[in-house]
Each structure stands twice: as C-alpha cells, then as structure tokens.
Design a protein around this motif. Structure first.
Motif, PDB file in Angstrom:
ATOM      1  N   ASN A 134      30.158 -12.040  43.638  1.00  0.00           N
ATOM      2  CA  ASN A 134      29.551 -10.738  43.344  1.00  0.00           C
ATOM      3  C   ASN A 134      30.185 -10.130  42.096  1.00  0.00           C
ATOM      4  OD1 ASN A 134      27.842 -10.636  45.690  1.00  0.00           O
ATOM      5  ND2 ASN A 134      29.656 -10.171  46.901  1.00  0.00           N
ATOM      6  N   ASN A 135      31.001 -10.906  41.423  1.00  0.00           N
ATOM      7  CA  ASN A 135      31.809 -10.371  40.328  1.00  0.00           C
ATOM      8  C   ASN A 135      31.052 -10.253  39.015  1.00  0.00           C
ATOM      9  OD1 ASN A 135      34.030 -10.225  42.052  1.00  0.00           O
ATOM     10  ND2 ASN A 135      34.674 -12.322  41.579  1.00  0.00           N
ATOM     11  N   THR A 136      30.153 -11.175  38.756  1.00  0.00           N
ATOM     12  CA  THR A 136      29.445 -11.199  37.479  1.00  0.00           C
ATOM     13  C   THR A 136      27.946 -11.217  37.721  1.00  0.00           C
ATOM     14  OG1 THR A 136      31.270 -12.462  36.508  1.00  0.00           O
ATOM     15  CG2 THR A 136      29.186 -12.406  35.286  1.00  0.00           C
ATOM     16  N   ASP A 137      27.248 -10.232  37.154  1.00  0.00           N
ATOM     17  CA  ASP A 137      25.797 -10.195  37.295  1.00  0.00           C
ATOM     18  C   ASP A 137      25.153 -11.188  36.332  1.00  0.00           C
ATOM     19  OD1 ASP A 137      26.420  -8.143  38.932  1.00  0.00           O
ATOM     20  OD2 ASP A 137      25.201  -6.633  37.940  1.00  0.00           O
ATOM     21  N   PRO A 138      24.358 -12.106  36.849  1.00  0.00           N
ATOM     22  CA  PRO A 138      23.593 -12.967  35.945  1.00  0.00           C
ATOM     23  C   PRO A 138      22.395 -12.197  35.404  1.00  0.00           C
ATOM     24  CG  PRO A 138      22.968 -13.428  38.204  1.00  0.00           C
ATOM     25  CD  PRO A 138      24.051 -12.373  38.263  1.00  0.00           C
ATOM     26  N   HIS A 139      21.735 -12.730  34.381  1.00  0.00           N
ATOM     27  CA  HIS A 139      20.440 -12.183  34.027  1.00  0.00           C
ATOM     28  C   HIS A 139      19.543 -12.246  35.258  1.00  0.00           C
ATOM     29  CE1 HIS A 139      20.721 -11.212  29.864  1.00  0.00           C
ATOM     30  NE2 HIS A 139      20.931 -12.444  29.437  1.00  0.00           N
ATOM     31  N   PHE A 140      18.705 -11.249  35.415  1.00  0.00           N
ATOM     32  CA  PHE A 140      17.810 -11.202  36.568  1.00  0.00           C
ATOM     33  C   PHE A 140      17.059 -12.522  36.740  1.00  0.00           C
ATOM     34  CE2 PHE A 140      13.668 -10.567  38.447  1.00  0.00           C
ATOM     35  CZ  PHE A 140      13.936  -9.789  39.565  1.00  0.00           C
ATOM     36  N   GLY A 141      16.600 -13.095  35.625  1.00  0.00           N
ATOM     37  CA  GLY A 141      15.763 -14.284  35.694  1.00  0.00           C
ATOM     38  C   GLY A 141      16.478 -15.543  36.133  1.00  0.00           C
ATOM     39  N   MET A 142      17.812 -15.587  36.038  1.00  0.00           N
ATOM     40  CA  MET A 142      18.550 -16.794  36.428  1.00  0.00           C
ATOM     41  C   MET A 142      18.237 -17.191  37.869  1.00  0.00           C
ATOM     42  SD  MET A 142      20.973 -19.200  36.249  1.00  0.00           S
ATOM     43  CE  MET A 142      22.017 -18.896  34.827  1.00  0.00           C
ATOM     44  N   LEU A 143      18.504 -16.286  38.819  1.00  0.00           N
ATOM     45  CA  LEU A 143      18.264 -16.582  40.232  1.00  0.00           C
ATOM     46  C   LEU A 143      16.785 -16.551  40.567  1.00  0.00           C
ATOM     47  CD1 LEU A 143      21.252 -14.554  41.676  1.00  0.00           C
ATOM     48  CD2 LEU A 143      20.964 -17.027  41.849  1.00  0.00           C
ATOM     49  N   ASP A 144      16.048 -15.681  39.888  1.00  0.00           N
ATOM     50  CA  ASP A 144      14.618 -15.574  40.174  1.00  0.00           C
ATOM     51  C   ASP A 144      13.894 -16.871  39.819  1.00  0.00           C
ATOM     52  OD1 ASP A 144      12.291 -13.605  40.826  1.00  0.00           O
ATOM     53  OD2 ASP A 144      11.682 -14.550  38.944  1.00  0.00           O
ATOM     54  N   LEU A 145      14.152 -17.396  38.626  1.00  0.00           N
ATOM     55  CA  LEU A 145      13.484 -18.621  38.202  1.00  0.00           C
ATOM     56  C   LEU A 145      13.930 -19.803  39.056  1.00  0.00           C
ATOM     57  CD1 LEU A 145      11.545 -19.992  36.292  1.00  0.00           C
ATOM     58  CD2 LEU A 145      13.397 -20.194  34.622  1.00  0.00           C
ATOM     59  N   ALA A 146      15.225 -19.866  39.369  1.00  0.00           N
ATOM     60  CA  ALA A 146      15.717 -20.946  40.232  1.00  0.00           C
ATOM     61  C   ALA A 146      15.025 -20.900  41.590  1.00  0.00           C
ATOM     62  CB  ALA A 146      17.227 -20.837  40.397  1.00  0.00           C
ATOM     63  N   GLY A 147      14.817 -19.689  42.104  1.00  0.00           N
ATOM     64  CA  GLY A 147      14.132 -19.551  43.388  1.00  0.00           C
ATOM     65  C   GLY A 147      12.696 -20.019  43.342  1.00  0.00           C
ATOM     66  N   HIS A 148      11.991 -19.655  42.285  1.00  0.00           N
ATOM     67  CA  HIS A 148      10.583 -20.064  42.166  1.00  0.00           C
ATOM     68  C   HIS A 148      10.454 -21.577  41.974  1.00  0.00           C
ATOM     69  CE1 HIS A 148       8.380 -16.296  42.370  1.00  0.00           C
ATOM     70  NE2 HIS A 148       9.354 -15.730  41.675  1.00  0.00           N
ATOM     71  N   LEU A 149      11.385 -22.171  41.235  1.00  0.00           N
ATOM     72  CA  LEU A 149      11.352 -23.622  41.084  1.00  0.00           C
ATOM     73  C   LEU A 149      11.651 -24.308  42.413  1.00  0.00           C
ATOM     74  CD1 LEU A 149      13.103 -24.029  37.610  1.00  0.00           C
ATOM     75  CD2 LEU A 149      10.671 -24.214  38.126  1.00  0.00           C
TER      76      LEU A 149
END
Length: 413
Positions: free
Chosen positions: A237-252
């Motif tokens: 929880n220490n470093t926020d990724p760009h929103f799209g990092m986890l979002d795109l990984a989830g959609h893939l």
C-alpha cells in the motif's frame, strides 16, 4: 431572491469549466513537430490525449507541441506554430515522436539531445510510423520488440534483430516505449497509453467520442510482463501505481478467463483509488460471475438516468448503497453534466435528485452544493437553498464562489 438566482446561474454556466479542477494529476504530453511532419502522425495522438482528459477524474493530459523551429509546415499545406521550443518546454511525462519527412530532424544534433533529455524523465514514449528512427539512432530499440509502417518493416528487420520486428500489429508495447505502425496507428498507440495510465474504460470512452470503431486492446501486442508488474502491487500500500496499471492487468486477466485474479486487481485498484467510479466500473465486470447482486456499471447507470428517469435511478442508487455502501455508481463529471442537462431543460425535480445523489457520493464537491442550490431555487425552495449554501460556507470557508453566494444572501435579509 433575484440577485442570488442571477449569481447562481452565472456560476452554473461556468460549471463545466470548474470540473477540470477535480483532476488529481497533470501529465505533460510533449508532441514533437518538425518541418515535414505527417499530419495524422501527430494530430491523432494529440487528439486522443486531449479528449481522454474528459473521461478520467484522476488525470489531466496537458498536450503541447514542441519544435526546434518557431514555425513549420506539415505535408506542404498546414502551418504550425509550436507551443514550446527545446529550451522552454516543460518537463515531459509522455513523449510522442511522429513520423513524416523526418530524415533531417532525426540527424539534427539539438533534436537528438532534447529527445535524450526527455527520455530520462518520461514515463511513456510513443513513436508513430517513421518516428521510430528518432529512437533507433540512440540504440534504445536494440533489445526490445517494435513495429512501424508496413513499408518500413523490411528495413528495420535488417537494422535490428529481425525477430524483434513485428508486422501486422497496430502497436507493440515494450513497457516504457510503445511503437506504433503507420499514420492512423498512432491513435491506437495513444489509446493504449491512456489504458495504461487512466484505465481501459477511459480509453474506450475516448475512442467512442472520436468514433474510432477499430480500437480494441487486442489490435496490438503487449510485449512485457504487465501481469507480474501489477502483481507486485497486490501486497503493498506504500506506492500508488498509475490507475491503469491494475485496471488493464485486470481486464487482460478477464479476457483470459482468470476471473479471481481480475477481481484481485480490481479490488486493489479500488483500495488505491476509492473515489474512482472507473475502478468500481471494472470491479462490477469481475463480480458478474457471482450470485450476489452487483451494481450496474456507471455507463449502464447513466443510461438508466437518461432512459428511465431520475426516480428509477435514485431507487437503484439507494439499493447499491445498502449492498455496497462505498460503491461509486458514477463519476463526478458525469453526474454534474447529467444534472445540468436536466436543469437546462427545466426538469428541476429530476435534476434535484441527480445532484442529491452526486452530493451524497462526492460530499467534498462545492460545485454539487452550488448546482443543488440552483435546483432548489428554481423549485422556489428558497429557505432550503439558503441552508444548503450556509452548509457549504462552513465546509468551504475559503471558496470564492461560495463566499459570493453567502454575501448575496446576507444582503437580501
């Protein structure tokens, strides 16, 4: 109440402009231009990033043209005056290198020096068509997969490792560097970058706005291990990724049938971005396989408001809050715009319900306080409007617009 109504309506007309103040992070998009640059090579990606800002409350893509020349011509007919030169351009977050009649610029020492300086800080770099040669000269392409215009592919296969040069794809994403094929392919490369930064739905909505039907994430190749990079964020929880990092990984992951993994990515993104309706939008897609009732995506909810009315939408909103208390059914921008459209059409009761939902969901929005007050005044609920504005003055004591409203109220007593 006439002065107050007049003042409120003045701010109402400026409401859409105020939405831009809601963004979290400004990303500078530097688009290189030069004498002979291909028009669509630079205009296509520039349009994508400029439009995408409207579809994310997390980022603002600030696009500017950078060139060595104070003025230049694209394709022999379009005169261009750049925003910046190499000496005064702001720090670059996203660098776009378009193709065209680029030979002279590619060999230009000052152009190469500026590009190399930007590469040190830029999160993302996009090349379009022959613009790939701006990076080849420095050796940046030696060990990564790439693509370009179909007529350039044979030359690249001779100049780079042939197995790394991919044909018949719109783009190749190698991590920091995204290379795209010819001309219009820069649009898809830019949409891919929007997906990586602001999420897949932000890119999808941008493509719909542009009426760019060919867009699909599968049109290109993601050639680095995005899943592994995203997985690193599941335990921190220490470093926020760009929103799209986890979002795109989830959609893939969803496309691969890995529903539980997709759910983990989306749930973690909600934890990082709890006020993002786009995060809940993605999560709803992963939860559809469960037997538990799932709130609609924000797009479906907006369609309910448009087609079935605010009363039906409000009932659905209340159900969602009972089952998922923290769920965000809509973006701040979308709910404001929907309410303003209803206000313009003098459907004030529906607008009141829409703004009420908005304020319940985004209680720190002075703009929603203001818009709800307009509805109440239009419905001749003056005392209720005054109470609401007084609440806003306590919540936003330094807000100039609220201060003016309070001053007007006091002058009318």
């Amino acid at each position: 109440m006439k002065p107050l109504i007049k003042l409120l309506l003045t701010y109402f007309l400026a409401g859409i402009t105020q939405l831009n103040a809601q963004v979290k992070d400004t990303l500078n998009v530097a688009v290189l231009a030069y004498e002979g640059v291909e028009l669509l090579d630079f205009a296509g990606p520039a349009e994508v990033f400029a439009a995408a800002s409207y579809y994310t409350n997390t980022y603002h893509f600030k696009v500017h043209i950078v060139a060595k020349e104070p003025a230049l011509t694209s394709q022999g007919f379009l005169k261009i005056t750049p925003n910046f030169n190499f000496d005064n351009a702001p720090k670059t977050n996203i660098l776009v290198l378009p193709g065209g009649n680029a030979g002279k610029s590619i060999q230009d020492k000052s152009t190469q020096q500026w590009i190399q300086a930007q590469l040190k800080d830029a999160d993302q770099v996009l090349t379009v068509c022959s613009g790939i040669y701006f990076l080849k000269k420095s050796g940046r392409l030696n060990n990564i997969p790439v693509t370009s215009h179909h007529k350039i592919i044979p030359f690249l296969k001779k100049e780079l490792k042939p197995q790394n040069v991919l044909a018949q794809v719109k783009y190749v994403d190698a991590g920091q560097i995204v290379t795209s094929a010819g001309v219009s392919s820069g649009i898809e490369g830019a949409l891919l970058m929007v997906s990586k930064i602001a999420g897949l739905e932000a890119a999808n909505r941008t493509a719909r706005y542009m009426e760019y039907a060919p867009w699909d994430i599968s049109n290109g190749k993601i050639a680095y291990d995005l899943q592994s990079q995203a997985a690193n964020y599941l335990t921190t929880n220490n470093t926020d990724p760009h929103f799209g990092m986890l979002d795109l990984a989830g959609h893939l992951a969803l496309r691969e049938g890995k529903i539980n993994l997709a759910k983990q990515y989306f749930q973690k993104n909600v934890a990082f971005y709890p006020n993002s309706a786009l995060a809940y939008h993605s999560l709803s897609k992963a939860l559809l396989s469960t037997k538990k009732w799932v709130p609609p995506t924000y797009e479906d909810f907006l369609n309910v408001l448009r087609n079935q009315g605010a009363k039906t939408g409000y009932a659905l909103y209340q159900k969602a809050k009972r089952v998922y208390p923290n769920w965000k059914l809509f973006t701040h921008k979308d709910i404001v715009v929907r309410g303003q459209n209803l206000t313009v059409n003098e459907n004030h009761e529906e607008a009141r319900l829409v703004f009420k939902m908005g304020l319940d969901t985004y209680p720190n929005s002075w703009l929603l306080y203001q818009q709800l007050a307009i509805c109440l005044l239009k419905q001749k609920k003056e005392n209720e409007a005054k109470r609401l504005i007084q609440q806003a003055s306590k919540k936003f004591p330094n807000n100039t617009a609220i201060k003016k409203l309070v001053t007007t109220i006091k002058s009318e007593k």
